[in-house]
Write a protein that holds these residues in place. Structure first.
Motif, PDB file in Angstrom:
ATOM      1  N   ARG A 259       0.836  -1.204   0.000  1.00 52.62           N
ATOM      2  CA  ARG A 259       0.000   0.000   0.000  1.00 52.62           C
ATOM      3  C   ARG A 259       0.871   1.254   0.000  1.00 52.62           C
ATOM      4  O   ARG A 259       0.532   2.242  -0.634  1.00 52.62           O
ATOM      5  CB  ARG A 259      -0.938  -0.005   1.201  1.00 52.62           C
ATOM      6  CG  ARG A 259      -2.035  -1.028   1.094  1.00 52.62           C
ATOM      7  CD  ARG A 259      -2.886  -1.041   2.373  1.00 52.62           C
ATOM      8  NE  ARG A 259      -4.035  -1.884   2.172  1.00 52.62           N
ATOM      9  CZ  ARG A 259      -5.187  -1.470   1.638  1.00 52.62           C
ATOM     10  NH1 ARG A 259      -5.334  -0.226   1.284  1.00 52.62           N
ATOM     11  NH2 ARG A 259      -6.184  -2.308   1.470  1.00 52.62           N
ATOM     12  N   ASP A 260       1.993   1.206   0.717  1.00 51.77           N
ATOM     13  CA  ASP A 260       2.901   2.360   0.739  1.00 51.77           C
ATOM     14  C   ASP A 260       3.441   2.652  -0.656  1.00 51.77           C
ATOM     15  O   ASP A 260       3.566   3.810  -1.047  1.00 51.77           O
ATOM     16  CB  ASP A 260       4.056   2.128   1.713  1.00 51.77           C
ATOM     17  CG  ASP A 260       3.612   2.213   3.164  1.00 51.77           C
ATOM     18  OD1 ASP A 260       2.572   2.866   3.437  1.00 51.77           O
ATOM     19  OD2 ASP A 260       4.292   1.632   4.025  1.00 51.77           O
ATOM     20  N   PHE A 261       3.768   1.611  -1.404  1.00 52.89           N
ATOM     21  CA  PHE A 261       4.237   1.807  -2.770  1.00 52.89           C
ATOM     22  C   PHE A 261       3.149   2.483  -3.604  1.00 52.89           C
ATOM     23  O   PHE A 261       3.417   3.440  -4.333  1.00 52.89           O
ATOM     24  CB  PHE A 261       4.644   0.481  -3.405  1.00 52.89           C
ATOM     25  CG  PHE A 261       5.040   0.630  -4.852  1.00 52.89           C
ATOM     26  CD1 PHE A 261       6.327   0.986  -5.193  1.00 52.89           C
ATOM     27  CD2 PHE A 261       4.104   0.449  -5.864  1.00 52.89           C
ATOM     28  CE1 PHE A 261       6.682   1.153  -6.532  1.00 52.89           C
ATOM     29  CE2 PHE A 261       4.451   0.617  -7.197  1.00 52.89           C
ATOM     30  CZ  PHE A 261       5.748   0.961  -7.528  1.00 52.89           C
ATOM     31  N   VAL A 262       1.926   1.994  -3.498  1.00 53.41           N
ATOM     32  CA  VAL A 262       0.819   2.559  -4.280  1.00 53.41           C
ATOM     33  C   VAL A 262       0.612   4.023  -3.913  1.00 53.41           C
ATOM     34  O   VAL A 262       0.406   4.865  -4.784  1.00 53.41           O
ATOM     35  CB  VAL A 262      -0.476   1.744  -4.086  1.00 53.41           C
ATOM     36  CG1 VAL A 262      -1.651   2.396  -4.804  1.00 53.41           C
ATOM     37  CG2 VAL A 262      -0.279   0.319  -4.590  1.00 53.41           C
ATOM     38  N   ARG A 263       0.682   4.354  -2.628  1.00 54.56           N
ATOM     39  CA  ARG A 263       0.496   5.754  -2.182  1.00 54.56           C
ATOM     40  C   ARG A 263       1.537   6.698  -2.773  1.00 54.56           C
ATOM     41  O   ARG A 263       1.263   7.866  -2.984  1.00 54.56           O
ATOM     42  CB  ARG A 263       0.587   5.832  -0.657  1.00 54.56           C
ATOM     43  CG  ARG A 263      -0.646   5.470   0.064  1.00 54.56           C
ATOM     44  CD  ARG A 263      -0.505   5.773   1.568  1.00 54.56           C
ATOM     45  NE  ARG A 263      -1.525   5.077   2.294  1.00 54.56           N
ATOM     46  CZ  ARG A 263      -1.363   3.903   2.900  1.00 54.56           C
ATOM     47  NH1 ARG A 263      -0.186   3.296   2.902  1.00 54.56           N
ATOM     48  NH2 ARG A 263      -2.359   3.324   3.523  1.00 54.56           N
ATOM     49  N   THR A 264       2.746   6.184  -3.012  1.00 53.68           N
ATOM     50  CA  THR A 264       3.822   7.047  -3.504  1.00 53.68           C
ATOM     51  C   THR A 264       4.044   6.934  -5.010  1.00 53.68           C
ATOM     52  O   THR A 264       4.871   7.647  -5.560  1.00 53.68           O
ATOM     53  CB  THR A 264       5.146   6.732  -2.776  1.00 53.68           C
ATOM     54  OG1 THR A 264       5.507   5.374  -3.033  1.00 53.68           O
ATOM     55  CG2 THR A 264       5.011   6.968  -1.282  1.00 53.68           C
ATOM     56  N   CYS A 265       3.318   6.059  -5.658  1.00 48.31           N
ATOM     57  CA  CYS A 265       3.477   5.852  -7.098  1.00 48.31           C
ATOM     58  C   CYS A 265       2.942   7.061  -7.866  1.00 48.31           C
ATOM     59  O   CYS A 265       1.760   7.380  -7.801  1.00 48.31           O
ATOM     60  CB  CYS A 265       2.747   4.583  -7.526  1.00 48.31           C
ATOM     61  SG  CYS A 265       2.929   4.241  -9.294  1.00 48.31           S
ATOM     62  N   GLN A 266       3.806   7.714  -8.586  1.00 45.00           N
ATOM     63  CA  GLN A 266       3.411   8.906  -9.338  1.00 45.00           C
ATOM     64  C   GLN A 266       2.994   8.582 -10.772  1.00 45.00           C
ATOM     65  O   GLN A 266       2.576   9.462 -11.524  1.00 45.00           O
ATOM     66  CB  GLN A 266       4.558   9.919  -9.348  1.00 45.00           C
ATOM     67  CG  GLN A 266       4.905  10.447  -7.969  1.00 45.00           C
ATOM     68  CD  GLN A 266       3.722  11.153  -7.316  1.00 45.00           C
ATOM     69  OE1 GLN A 266       3.070  11.985  -7.947  1.00 45.00           O
ATOM     70  NE2 GLN A 266       3.433  10.817  -6.079  1.00 45.00           N
ATOM     71  N   THR A 267       3.118   7.337 -11.167  1.00 43.00           N
ATOM     72  CA  THR A 267       2.768   6.922 -12.515  1.00 43.00           C
ATOM     73  C   THR A 267       1.261   6.986 -12.715  1.00 43.00           C
ATOM     74  O   THR A 267       0.513   6.416 -11.919  1.00 43.00           O
ATOM     75  CB  THR A 267       3.247   5.477 -12.768  1.00 43.00           C
ATOM     76  OG1 THR A 267       4.655   5.426 -12.547  1.00 43.00           O
ATOM     77  CG2 THR A 267       2.920   5.037 -14.183  1.00 43.00           C
ATOM     78  N   PRO A 268       0.792   7.659 -13.759  1.00 44.22           N
ATOM     79  CA  PRO A 268      -0.655   7.643 -14.031  1.00 44.22           C
ATOM     80  C   PRO A 268      -1.120   6.224 -14.312  1.00 44.22           C
ATOM     81  O   PRO A 268      -0.424   5.452 -14.983  1.00 44.22           O
ATOM     82  CB  PRO A 268      -0.790   8.514 -15.284  1.00 44.22           C
ATOM     83  CG  PRO A 268       0.448   9.335 -15.318  1.00 44.22           C
ATOM     84  CD  PRO A 268       1.523   8.482 -14.708  1.00 44.22           C
TER      85      PRO A 268
END
Length: 157
Positions: A89-98
């Motif tokens: 979930r932390d990765f998803v929260r910081t993922c800037q990729t559209p």
């Protein structure tokens, strides 16, 4: 991100013309792919998770190879069985990729997971659910995918 990196990454080992199979390897990751179509590169993932195969496109809800054949150069692929495709979930929260999320509700594609990803990712967009039926709604979803891809295609260098 995959679409943006594709020209650089797959150009490393891409063959010319035809449906020849090529491989991209980096560390312990090995991706087998074929190039189909023309236009801006699009890395498309066929259904099946770890059992993903190029032949799965023929029975996919949206056959990306057919629908976008005149708009994108497709890189179909198969990964080694040790490929990990889950993230925190932390990765998803910081993922800037559209990303465009098409919610589903099957054992392999849980609805709640799609909702969570769409809620957590800062640059996520989400389609309606359900989106597969009726055919008119599926057609609208395909157009939404087309618009999303065009909106997020990197500018030519």
């Amino acid at each position: 991100a995959a679409a943006a990196a594709t020209p650089r990454v797959f150009a490393q080992q891409a063959g010319q013309g035809g449906l020849a199979t090529s491989f991209y390897e980096k560390g312990n990751v090995r991706i087998r792919y074929q190039e189909i179509g023309s236009g801006f590169p699009l890395l498309a993932t066929p259904d099946g998770g770890l059992n993903s195969r190029i032949s799965n496109w023929q029975t996919a809800v949206i056959n990306v190879m057919e629908v976008f054949k005149n708009e994108y150069l497709h890189n179909l692929y198969r990964v080694r069985p040790d490929f990990v495709h889950s993230v925190s979930r932390d990765f998803v929260r910081t993922c800037q990729t559209p990303m465009l999320v098409l919610p589903d509700d099957t054992p392999a594609h849980a609805y709640q997971t799609a909702v969570d990803v769409a809620s957590l990712a800062p640059n996520a967009e989400v389609t309606v659910y359900p989106w597969k039926d009726p055919p008119e709604l599926k057609a609208r979803t395909i157009n939404r995918v087309r618009a999303f891809l065009k909106a997020h295609q990197p500018a030519a260098a």
